[in-house]
Design a protein around this motif. Structure first.
Motif, PDB file in Angstrom:
ATOM      1  N   THR A  55       0.847  -1.204   0.000  1.00  0.00           N
ATOM      2  CA  THR A  55       0.000   0.000   0.000  1.00  0.00           C
ATOM      3  C   THR A  55       0.878   1.247   0.000  1.00  0.00           C
ATOM      4  O   THR A  55       0.590   2.229  -0.687  1.00  0.00           O
ATOM      5  N   GLN A  77      -7.746  -0.114  -0.388  1.00  0.00           N
ATOM      6  CA  GLN A  77      -7.887  -1.208   0.573  1.00  0.00           C
ATOM      7  C   GLN A  77      -8.782  -0.767   1.735  1.00  0.00           C
ATOM      8  O   GLN A  77      -9.668  -1.476   2.162  1.00  0.00           O
ATOM      9  N   ASP A 124      -6.031  -2.179  -4.672  1.00  0.00           N
ATOM     10  CA  ASP A 124      -5.305  -2.579  -3.468  1.00  0.00           C
ATOM     11  C   ASP A 124      -6.110  -3.665  -2.752  1.00  0.00           C
ATOM     12  O   ASP A 124      -7.179  -3.388  -2.219  1.00  0.00           O
TER      13      ASP A 124
HETATM   14 MG   LIG Z   1      -1.929  -2.903   2.073  1.00  0.00          MG
END
Ligand SMILES: [Mg+2]
Ligand SMILES: Nc1ncnc2c1ncn2[C@@H]1O[C@H](COP(=O)(O)OP(=O)(O)OP(=O)(O)O)[C@@H](O)[C@H]1O
Length: 268
Positions: free
Chosen positions: A47, A91, A168
């Motif tokens: 990320t 995410q 993500d």
């Molecule tokens: Mg991540």
């Protein structure tokens, strides 16, 4: 930029939070038109890497070029223009819970264009149709199942027909059927829009099914890369351990994935 130039080019990227280094010299070139997966264990910095690519974090060393432009040398205005060409599925921080499904998908369109209301309406309905959720436009995200919400997030990420789509952990927490739906949608949308997709995940099994090209991240660097089928046949001990999810080996971590050897080649 020419067509042979990579869409994303990351060179010797270093980044850490405080004194703790996370990325220790990541270099990668992502070709256009394909689905590329970046694989790494939880906490390996995936990320963080995406935030550096999108220009929301600044590297301590190294550079990122997207569409041929040096992301960290751009003015705010030009960075904003560059981001208009990128669709992101995050995410964390998914949909706006106080907005309807319709307004969630309309959001990036309203933010980036001055299209009249009837055009926005048609675009949103078309995007919802593309993820098979046309009937949900009046609902709020909390009225949807987790898998449906993920599909709405996908529709929102593609709302502006982006040249580059970044996902993500698109598979986290999904049941096997929904997971296949999302996997197929990423591939279909990528190919239908003539886009380029980057999927960041710890899910080795799904990445192998979906991606044309894989990067393996470990210990702050890229430990292996290649076209998916080539990499699967690799004898390199790092790569083998990674893709076959063996807990012991040269990579000092454990990947939460199942044995893959007998599942290869299964379409999404
Ligand atoms: Mg991540
Ligand atoms: N804002 C932050 N401040 C301090 N440390 C952070 C921050 N964000 C992430 N980290 C740390 O940096 C490391 C990399 O985090 P990152 O979220 O990039 O990993 P990841 O590969 O995406 O993990 P996951 O697969 O669990 O999403 C982790 O050890 C994490 O604890």
């Amino acid at each position: 930029m020419s067509n042979s130039e990579p869409l994303i080019e990351v060179q010797d990227l270093h980044f850490g939070y405080g004194k703790r280094p996370v990325l220790k010299g990541v270099s990668l070139r992502i070709p256009r038109g394909q689905v590329t997966a970046i694989l790494g264990a939880s906490g390996s910095g995936k990320t963080t890497l995406l935030q550096l690519i999108a220009g929301s974090l600044k590297p301590q060393r190294g550079s990122v070029r997207v569409f041929g432009q040096d992301v960290h040398a751009l003015s705010q205005e030009r960075l904003y223009a560059l981001r208009r060409r990128i669709g992101m599925m995050f995410q964390k921080g998914g949909l706006f819970t106080d907005l309807t499904v319709f307004e969630n998908i309309a959001y990036p369109i309203r933010e980036h264009t001055r299209f009249p209301e009837d055009v926005i309406r048609d675009l949103v309905i078309m995007k919802l149709e593309s993820v098979g959720l046309r009937g949900t436009h009046k609902q709020h995200p909390n009225e949807l199942s987790g898998g449906m919400a993920r599909r709405v997030a996908l529709a929102r990420a593609t709302a502006m027909d982006p040249d580059l789509m970044i996902f993500d952990e698109p598979f986290a927490g999904l049941d096997p059927i929904t997971l296949n739906v999302i996997c197929n949608l990423i591939r279909t949308l990528n190919d239908a829009l003539g886009s380029t997709s980057v999927v960041v995940t710890y899910d080795v099994k799904e990445a192998i099914k979906l991606a044309d090209y894989l990067f393996l991240m470990g210990n702050g660097v890229i430990v292996g890369e290649g076209p998916t089928q080539e990499l699967l046949a690799s004898k390199d001990p790092y790569v083998h351990q990674f893709l076959h999810a063996e807990p012991d080996g040269p990579v000092p971590f454990h990947l939460p994935a199942r044995k893959l050897a007998d599942e290869l080649g299964v379409p999404c």
